[in-house]
Design an enzyme around this catalytic site. Structure first.
Site, PDB file in Angstrom:
ATOM      1  N   CYS A   1     -12.460  15.952  -5.374  1.00  9.54           N
ATOM      2  CA  CYS A   1     -11.174  16.496  -5.821  1.00  9.54           C
ATOM      3  C   CYS A   1     -10.514  17.297  -4.700  1.00  9.54           C
ATOM      4  O   CYS A   1     -11.146  17.648  -3.717  1.00  9.54           O
ATOM      5  CB  CYS A   1     -11.379  17.421  -7.015  1.00  9.54           C
ATOM      6  SG  CYS A   1     -12.034  16.621  -8.482  1.00  9.54           S
TER       7      CYS A   1
ATOM      8  N   THR B   1     -10.678  30.785  -8.283  1.00  5.40           N
ATOM      9  CA  THR B   1     -11.816  30.072  -7.707  1.00  5.40           C
ATOM     10  C   THR B   1     -11.967  28.694  -8.330  1.00  5.40           C
ATOM     11  O   THR B   1     -11.621  28.477  -9.494  1.00  5.40           O
ATOM     12  CB  THR B   1     -13.137  30.843  -7.914  1.00  5.40           C
ATOM     13  OG1 THR B   1     -13.470  30.842  -9.297  1.00  5.40           O
ATOM     14  CG2 THR B   1     -13.035  32.260  -7.412  1.00  5.40           C
TER      15      THR B   1
ATOM     16  N   HIS C   1      -5.977  21.878  -9.052  1.00  6.48           N
ATOM     17  CA  HIS C   1      -7.236  21.157  -8.839  1.00  6.48           C
ATOM     18  C   HIS C   1      -7.045  19.774  -9.448  1.00  6.48           C
ATOM     19  O   HIS C   1      -7.033  19.636 -10.662  1.00  6.48           O
ATOM     20  CB  HIS C   1      -8.368  21.913  -9.539  1.00  6.48           C
ATOM     21  CG  HIS C   1      -9.721  21.282  -9.395  1.00  6.48           C
ATOM     22  ND1 HIS C   1     -10.863  22.027  -9.435  1.00  6.48           N
ATOM     23  CD2 HIS C   1     -10.128  20.002  -9.229  1.00  6.48           C
ATOM     24  CE1 HIS C   1     -11.917  21.235  -9.301  1.00  6.48           C
ATOM     25  NE2 HIS C   1     -11.482  19.994  -9.184  1.00  6.48           N
TER      26      HIS C   1
END
Length: 187
Positions: A37, A31, A54
């Site tokens: 981003c 998650t 990420h």
């Protein structure tokens, strides 16, 4: 791989900015929360392995510190691909989904748009199939990805840009002077 197991028996692992995680465990959910981003989720349906990165900025960075380099798209993508190949994935079978790239504040450079354009260009140049995306807009997103199954879910946290700070246009009256009664002053 450790993580928080909930009532549903799934282990949720948080992926922060600049991080990449890969897994072939069916009970793992990766998650992350995104603004401008991008999170790229890759999956190999034959090897049943997947991963997520990420990244904060599309391109840049010439630092020698690998941890700071993962903030940049090109480095984060290569780290994700290499980690998946090390777990048995084949580059030719990779499928991708991208999330994020929101415009969180109006009037600033469109970092989210740059991140989206980079991700699409990278996937096209590397011949990795883009099978889904939820990008742009003004809302933050929460992404959940089950890497061993290739399943992704994205929820928009809000679809409104953050308002600019309120500036008062009229003067504020000064406070009244302290009251005085005999020898005691009240403030």
């Amino acid at each position: 791989m450790t993580g928080l197991a909930l009532r549903d028996g799934l282990r949720r692992l948080t992926v922060a900015q600049g991080e990449t995680r890969v897994s072939d465990e069916p009970d793992v959910v990766l998650t992350t929360v995104l603004g401008s981003c991008i999170a790229a989720c890759f999956y190999d349906p034959v090897a049943k392995v997947g991963g997520i990165n990420h990244y904060l900025l599309a391109e840049g960075g010439h630092a020698s510190d690998p941890a700071s380099m993962q903030r940049y798209g090109v480095y984060a993508m290569e780290v994700l691909i290499n980690a998946m190949l090390a777990m048995g994935a084949a580059r030719s079978r990779l499928k991708a989904r991208i999330f994020g790239g929101a415009t969180m504040r109006t009037g600033f450079r469109d970092i989210g748009g740059d991140n989206i354009a980079f991700a699409r260009r990278f996937l096209r140049d590397e011949r990795i199939a883009l099978v889904g995306e939820d990008v742009g807009g003004n809302g933050a997103r929460r992404v959940e990805f089950r890497p061993a199954l290739g399943l992704a879910r994205c929820r928009v946290v809000t679809d409104q840009s953050i308002p600019a700070p309120v500036v008062r246009t009229r003067p504020v009256a000064p406070p009244p002077p302290p009251a005085s009664l005999g020898d005691v002053e009240f403030f």
